[in-house]
Motif scaffolding. Sequence first.
Motif, PDB file in Angstrom:
ATOM      1  N   ILE A  40      -0.264  -1.312 -17.745  1.00 63.29           N
ATOM      2  CA  ILE A  40      -0.866  -1.929 -18.938  1.00 63.29           C
ATOM      3  C   ILE A  40      -2.226  -2.527 -18.576  1.00 63.29           C
ATOM      4  CG2 ILE A  40      -0.555  -3.622 -20.763  1.00 63.29           C
ATOM      5  CD1 ILE A  40       2.468  -3.422 -20.300  1.00 63.29           C
ATOM      6  N   ASP A  41      -2.294  -3.186 -17.429  1.00 70.17           N
ATOM      7  CA  ASP A  41      -3.564  -3.752 -16.972  1.00 70.17           C
ATOM      8  C   ASP A  41      -4.614  -2.657 -16.782  1.00 70.17           C
ATOM      9  OD1 ASP A  41      -2.351  -6.237 -16.950  1.00 70.17           O
ATOM     10  OD2 ASP A  41      -1.956  -6.204 -14.787  1.00 70.17           O
ATOM     11  N   ALA A  42      -4.191  -1.522 -16.223  1.00 68.81           N
ATOM     12  CA  ALA A  42      -5.123  -0.419 -16.000  1.00 68.81           C
ATOM     13  C   ALA A  42      -5.626   0.146 -17.318  1.00 68.81           C
ATOM     14  CB  ALA A  42      -4.445   0.676 -15.173  1.00 68.81           C
ATOM     15  N   ALA A  43      -4.740   0.220 -18.312  1.00 67.54           N
ATOM     16  CA  ALA A  43      -5.161   0.707 -19.631  1.00 67.54           C
ATOM     17  C   ALA A  43      -6.197  -0.235 -20.235  1.00 67.54           C
ATOM     18  CB  ALA A  43      -3.953   0.831 -20.556  1.00 67.54           C
ATOM     19  N   GLU A  44      -5.966  -1.533 -20.130  1.00 68.50           N
ATOM     20  CA  GLU A  44      -6.928  -2.500 -20.653  1.00 68.50           C
ATOM     21  C   GLU A  44      -8.270  -2.374 -19.943  1.00 68.50           C
ATOM     22  OE1 GLU A  44      -4.322  -6.236 -22.343  1.00 68.50           O
ATOM     23  OE2 GLU A  44      -4.979  -6.297 -20.247  1.00 68.50           O
ATOM     24  N   THR A  55      -8.870  -6.398 -24.157  1.00 66.84           N
ATOM     25  CA  THR A  55      -7.522  -6.912 -23.987  1.00 66.84           C
ATOM     26  C   THR A  55      -6.660  -6.515 -25.171  1.00 66.84           C
ATOM     27  OG1 THR A  55      -8.374  -8.821 -22.760  1.00 66.84           O
ATOM     28  CG2 THR A  55      -6.162  -9.019 -23.681  1.00 66.84           C
ATOM     29  N   LEU A  56      -5.480  -6.025 -24.898  1.00 66.33           N
ATOM     30  CA  LEU A  56      -4.545  -5.664 -25.956  1.00 66.33           C
ATOM     31  C   LEU A  56      -3.882  -6.926 -26.504  1.00 66.33           C
ATOM     32  CD1 LEU A  56      -2.859  -2.616 -24.183  1.00 66.33           C
ATOM     33  CD2 LEU A  56      -4.468  -2.506 -26.111  1.00 66.33           C
ATOM     34  N   PRO A  59     -15.672   1.345 -32.557  1.00 68.38           N
ATOM     35  CA  PRO A  59     -15.440   0.901 -31.181  1.00 68.38           C
ATOM     36  C   PRO A  59     -14.404  -0.219 -31.072  1.00 68.38           C
ATOM     37  CG  PRO A  59     -17.796   1.074 -31.651  1.00 68.38           C
ATOM     38  CD  PRO A  59     -17.079   1.214 -32.956  1.00 68.38           C
ATOM     39  N   GLY A  60     -14.151  -0.932 -32.158  1.00 68.93           N
ATOM     40  CA  GLY A  60     -13.202  -2.033 -32.107  1.00 68.93           C
ATOM     41  C   GLY A  60     -11.750  -1.627 -32.253  1.00 68.93           C
ATOM     42  N   ALA A  61     -11.482  -0.336 -32.395  1.00 69.62           N
ATOM     43  CA  ALA A  61     -10.112   0.130 -32.611  1.00 69.62           C
ATOM     44  C   ALA A  61      -9.516   0.721 -31.342  1.00 69.62           C
ATOM     45  CB  ALA A  61     -10.075   1.166 -33.732  1.00 69.62           C
ATOM     46  N   LEU A 115      -4.852  -0.147 -33.599  1.00 72.31           N
ATOM     47  CA  LEU A 115      -4.951  -1.598 -33.563  1.00 72.31           C
ATOM     48  C   LEU A 115      -6.403  -1.921 -33.879  1.00 72.31           C
ATOM     49  CD1 LEU A 115      -2.928  -2.486 -30.326  1.00 72.31           C
ATOM     50  CD2 LEU A 115      -2.103  -2.401 -32.695  1.00 72.31           C
ATOM     51  N   ASP A 116      -6.617  -2.618 -34.967  1.00 77.20           N
ATOM     52  CA  ASP A 116      -7.959  -2.846 -35.497  1.00 77.20           C
ATOM     53  C   ASP A 116      -8.495  -4.186 -35.011  1.00 77.20           C
ATOM     54  OD1 ASP A 116     -10.249  -2.971 -36.984  1.00 77.20           O
ATOM     55  OD2 ASP A 116      -9.260  -3.047 -38.938  1.00 77.20           O
ATOM     56  N   GLY A 117      -9.482  -4.130 -34.119  1.00 71.76           N
ATOM     57  CA  GLY A 117     -10.080  -5.351 -33.595  1.00 71.76           C
ATOM     58  C   GLY A 117     -11.250  -5.847 -34.405  1.00 71.76           C
TER      59      GLY A 117
END
Length: 244
Positions: free
Chosen positions: A43-47, A53-54, A138-140, A154-156
């Motif tokens: 999960i850290d690697a994906a972030e 940050t998720l 870019p925020g998604a 996930l909409d940032g």
Amino acid sequence: MTDTAAEVDRRVAEAWARIEAGLGGVLPSSLRLLNAPAPAPAIDAAEAALGRTLPPDFRASLRIHDGTEPGATLPSLAPSPVPLTNLCDTDLIVEMTQMWRDNYGPEPDWDDPQVWAHLVDSEMLCLNGPVRPIIGSPGAVVVGDLNGDVLWLLDGDPAPGGTPGQVVRVDIECASWDVLAPSWTQLLVRYAEDLALFAADPDTSPLQIDPLVGPACEWGSTPSSSWGTRPAWLRDVQARSPYI
């Protein structure tokens, strides 16, 4: 007041337990397609790869199920447990989000609430909730996929009135954007409740479930009769045609 990490974990675990119980009642063979937990380093690697940050509740969800295996494929192992081909695992989240971002290019003549209002009025675009319809935004972060045609994000960077981290369903071909829930936890709860409704009386549930394929991807989408209706945040915006 912000929830503690333990409270977030508990709520997500309870929601997943309700989903698994619901699937066990109406689509038990789909349970085998729920992936094992993702290790924290993955999960850290994906972030790190995403550069963001998720949401804590989505991280908690990955620690329960690292997405799902694709269902309804040929040959099909089992029907999908979700109304998509699959929820993305940590590797696919990165891959799909990078593909999503590759489609982004600033379009000042189009990425404008006045233009969106015109497109909604003309039934060329459907917006259900506080979401900006920007392909490749870019925020998604892409967290679910149906053959590249329907995505869960996930909409940032939500529109006014939205919540960062809200879950959005995007149907690319139909130009339809629907906010499914204000958070990942609330999405899981909504899905669990609709599974329970389906088990009690399929006619009362928004879900349509094919025993060979799984839930239909239309879950959460706007009925065609609602096209042409602006969401609240666009209601007072003066429409502008991009063609003039």
